[in-house]
Design a protein around this motif. Structure first.
Motif, PDB file in Angstrom:
ATOM      1  N   ILE A   8       0.820  -1.215   0.000  1.00 21.13           N
ATOM      2  CA  ILE A   8       0.000   0.000   0.000  1.00 21.13           C
ATOM      3  C   ILE A   8       0.855   1.267   0.000  1.00 21.13           C
ATOM      4  O   ILE A   8       0.610   2.172  -0.806  1.00 21.13           O
ATOM      5  CB  ILE A   8      -1.022  -0.040   1.146  1.00 21.13           C
ATOM      6  CG1 ILE A   8      -2.042  -1.130   0.829  1.00 21.13           C
ATOM      7  CG2 ILE A   8      -1.692   1.316   1.348  1.00 21.13           C
ATOM      8  CD1 ILE A   8      -3.100  -1.364   1.833  1.00 21.13           C
ATOM      9  N   PRO A   9       1.898   1.379   0.852  1.00 22.70           N
ATOM     10  CA  PRO A   9       2.737   2.584   0.750  1.00 22.70           C
ATOM     11  C   PRO A   9       3.448   2.700  -0.607  1.00 22.70           C
ATOM     12  O   PRO A   9       3.573   3.797  -1.147  1.00 22.70           O
ATOM     13  CB  PRO A   9       3.750   2.432   1.882  1.00 22.70           C
ATOM     14  CG  PRO A   9       3.133   1.493   2.835  1.00 22.70           C
ATOM     15  CD  PRO A   9       2.269   0.581   2.026  1.00 22.70           C
ATOM     16  N   ALA A  10       3.880   1.568  -1.175  1.00 24.58           N
ATOM     17  CA  ALA A  10       4.535   1.615  -2.491  1.00 24.58           C
ATOM     18  C   ALA A  10       3.551   2.094  -3.548  1.00 24.58           C
ATOM     19  O   ALA A  10       3.897   2.908  -4.407  1.00 24.58           O
ATOM     20  CB  ALA A  10       5.084   0.235  -2.861  1.00 24.58           C
ATOM     21  N   PHE A  11       2.332   1.599  -3.482  1.00 26.17           N
ATOM     22  CA  PHE A  11       1.298   2.016  -4.435  1.00 26.17           C
ATOM     23  C   PHE A  11       0.992   3.508  -4.295  1.00 26.17           C
ATOM     24  O   PHE A  11       0.880   4.223  -5.295  1.00 26.17           O
ATOM     25  CB  PHE A  11       0.032   1.185  -4.213  1.00 26.17           C
ATOM     26  CG  PHE A  11      -1.106   1.590  -5.089  1.00 26.17           C
ATOM     27  CD1 PHE A  11      -1.149   1.199  -6.417  1.00 26.17           C
ATOM     28  CD2 PHE A  11      -2.143   2.363  -4.591  1.00 26.17           C
ATOM     29  CE1 PHE A  11      -2.204   1.566  -7.237  1.00 26.17           C
ATOM     30  CE2 PHE A  11      -3.192   2.738  -5.398  1.00 26.17           C
ATOM     31  CZ  PHE A  11      -3.226   2.346  -6.721  1.00 26.17           C
ATOM     32  N   LEU A  12       0.882   3.982  -3.069  1.00 23.36           N
ATOM     33  CA  LEU A  12       0.541   5.392  -2.856  1.00 23.36           C
ATOM     34  C   LEU A  12       1.676   6.320  -3.295  1.00 23.36           C
ATOM     35  O   LEU A  12       1.441   7.319  -3.980  1.00 23.36           O
ATOM     36  CB  LEU A  12       0.188   5.632  -1.391  1.00 23.36           C
ATOM     37  CG  LEU A  12      -1.108   4.973  -0.910  1.00 23.36           C
ATOM     38  CD1 LEU A  12      -1.284   5.163   0.588  1.00 23.36           C
ATOM     39  CD2 LEU A  12      -2.296   5.507  -1.672  1.00 23.36           C
ATOM     40  N   VAL A  13       2.902   6.000  -2.920  1.00 23.25           N
ATOM     41  CA  VAL A  13       4.035   6.853  -3.295  1.00 23.25           C
ATOM     42  C   VAL A  13       4.242   6.824  -4.805  1.00 23.25           C
ATOM     43  O   VAL A  13       4.404   7.868  -5.448  1.00 23.25           O
ATOM     44  CB  VAL A  13       5.317   6.420  -2.538  1.00 23.25           C
ATOM     45  CG1 VAL A  13       6.542   7.119  -3.096  1.00 23.25           C
ATOM     46  CG2 VAL A  13       5.173   6.715  -1.064  1.00 23.25           C
ATOM     47  N   GLY A  14       4.231   5.641  -5.396  1.00 23.24           N
ATOM     48  CA  GLY A  14       4.377   5.544  -6.844  1.00 23.24           C
ATOM     49  C   GLY A  14       3.239   6.222  -7.573  1.00 23.24           C
ATOM     50  O   GLY A  14       3.439   6.868  -8.608  1.00 23.24           O
ATOM     51  N   GLY A  15       2.033   6.109  -7.032  1.00 25.71           N
ATOM     52  CA  GLY A  15       0.877   6.771  -7.635  1.00 25.71           C
ATOM     53  C   GLY A  15       0.991   8.278  -7.602  1.00 25.71           C
ATOM     54  O   GLY A  15       0.653   8.956  -8.579  1.00 25.71           O
ATOM     55  N   ILE A  17       3.769  10.001  -7.552  1.00 24.62           N
ATOM     56  CA  ILE A  17       4.797  10.374  -8.531  1.00 24.62           C
ATOM     57  C   ILE A  17       4.211  10.357  -9.938  1.00 24.62           C
ATOM     58  O   ILE A  17       4.453  11.263 -10.742  1.00 24.62           O
ATOM     59  CB  ILE A  17       6.027   9.447  -8.397  1.00 24.62           C
ATOM     60  CG1 ILE A  17       6.738   9.709  -7.079  1.00 24.62           C
ATOM     61  CG2 ILE A  17       6.980   9.637  -9.567  1.00 24.62           C
ATOM     62  CD1 ILE A  17       7.839   8.725  -6.751  1.00 24.62           C
ATOM     63  N   CYS A  18       3.414   9.338 -10.244  1.00 24.33           N
ATOM     64  CA  CYS A  18       2.790   9.254 -11.574  1.00 24.33           C
ATOM     65  C   CYS A  18       1.779  10.375 -11.793  1.00 24.33           C
ATOM     66  O   CYS A  18       1.685  10.923 -12.898  1.00 24.33           O
ATOM     67  CB  CYS A  18       2.125   7.897 -11.758  1.00 24.33           C
ATOM     68  SG  CYS A  18       3.298   6.544 -11.874  1.00 24.33           S
ATOM     69  N   VAL A  19       1.029  10.719 -10.771  1.00 21.96           N
ATOM     70  CA  VAL A  19       0.060  11.820 -10.886  1.00 21.96           C
ATOM     71  C   VAL A  19       0.788  13.129 -11.156  1.00 21.96           C
ATOM     72  O   VAL A  19       0.340  13.943 -11.977  1.00 21.96           O
ATOM     73  CB  VAL A  19      -0.819  11.914  -9.621  1.00 21.96           C
ATOM     74  CG1 VAL A  19      -1.568  13.233  -9.552  1.00 21.96           C
ATOM     75  CG2 VAL A  19      -1.788  10.749  -9.573  1.00 21.96           C
ATOM     76  N   ILE A  20       1.910  13.345 -10.503  1.00 19.30           N
ATOM     77  CA  ILE A  20       2.691  14.559 -10.748  1.00 19.30           C
ATOM     78  C   ILE A  20       3.140  14.602 -12.208  1.00 19.30           C
ATOM     79  O   ILE A  20       3.040  15.641 -12.869  1.00 19.30           O
ATOM     80  CB  ILE A  20       3.904  14.635  -9.790  1.00 19.30           C
ATOM     81  CG1 ILE A  20       3.423  14.880  -8.355  1.00 19.30           C
ATOM     82  CG2 ILE A  20       4.880  15.721 -10.216  1.00 19.30           C
ATOM     83  CD1 ILE A  20       4.503  14.712  -7.307  1.00 19.30           C
ATOM     84  N   GLY A  21       3.631  13.488 -12.726  1.00 14.58           N
ATOM     85  CA  GLY A  21       4.045  13.443 -14.129  1.00 14.58           C
ATOM     86  C   GLY A  21       2.884  13.689 -15.073  1.00 14.58           C
ATOM     87  O   GLY A  21       3.017  14.421 -16.060  1.00 14.58           O
ATOM     88  N   GLN A  22       1.736  13.083 -14.783  1.00 14.46           N
ATOM     89  CA  GLN A  22       0.571  13.281 -15.646  1.00 14.46           C
ATOM     90  C   GLN A  22       0.091  14.727 -15.607  1.00 14.46           C
ATOM     91  O   GLN A  22      -0.260  15.311 -16.640  1.00 14.46           O
ATOM     92  CB  GLN A  22      -0.561  12.343 -15.225  1.00 14.46           C
ATOM     93  CG  GLN A  22      -1.686  12.295 -16.211  1.00 14.46           C
ATOM     94  CD  GLN A  22      -1.263  11.712 -17.544  1.00 14.46           C
ATOM     95  OE1 GLN A  22      -0.635  10.662 -17.596  1.00 14.46           O
ATOM     96  NE2 GLN A  22      -1.593  12.372 -18.627  1.00 14.46           N
ATOM     97  N   LEU A  23       0.101  15.332 -14.424  1.00 17.89           N
ATOM     98  CA  LEU A  23      -0.294  16.741 -14.319  1.00 17.89           C
ATOM     99  C   LEU A  23       0.672  17.648 -15.077  1.00 17.89           C
ATOM    100  O   LEU A  23       0.245  18.611 -15.723  1.00 17.89           O
ATOM    101  CB  LEU A  23      -0.381  17.159 -12.854  1.00 17.89           C
ATOM    102  CG  LEU A  23      -1.581  16.630 -12.083  1.00 17.89           C
ATOM    103  CD1 LEU A  23      -1.452  16.967 -10.601  1.00 17.89           C
ATOM    104  CD2 LEU A  23      -2.878  17.179 -12.651  1.00 17.89           C
TER     105      LEU A  23
END
Length: 122
Positions: A8-15, A17-23
């Motif tokens: 869960i922490p890996a999913f949240l942190v990676g998510g 980071i991905c949201v920042i890239g998408q934004l």
């Protein structure tokens, strides 16, 4: 239960980071290309690593923080800093590459093997 404390922490942190890239890609079209985002992540990871702010993120998120390109930038910066402490200023030139050589070699090898297997068109 132990697995979920890691996943869960890996999913949240990676998510995040991905949201920042998408934004970054969505909000800055067309001037900020995906290549700019890649460079921003590598540079950002190196800067955050040099400041000591990326290591706690890796401790919390594990692979969610170390697998994205920001983790590659962190590895480059950490390798350079470790080599400078061992070898002096010349370590700054070789430390980052030495720390990430296995990952770079694997990417080149697997990219070559996939290109042979799937016969890409130019």
């Amino acid at each position: 239960m132990f697995v979920f404390r890691m996943i869960i922490p890996a999913f949240l942190v990676g998510g995040v980071i991905c949201v920042i890239g998408q934004l970054l890609m969505d909000l800055t079209k067309p001037s900020f290309t995906p290549a700019h985002v890649l460079v921003t992540f590598v540079t950002g990871g190196a800067i955050l690593g040099a400041l000591g702010w990326y290591k706690p993120l890796i401790e919390i998120g594990g692979a969610g923080a170390s697998v994205p390109l920001s983790g590659f930038g962190y590895s480059l910066a950490k390798g350079a800093m470790d080599a400078v402490s061992r070898e002096g200023l010349m370590g700054a030139l070789s430390g980052g590459v030495a720390a990430t050589a296995v990952g770079i070699a694997a990417a080149v090898l697997f990219g070559y093997l996939v290109s042979i297997a799937f016969n890409p068109k130019g």
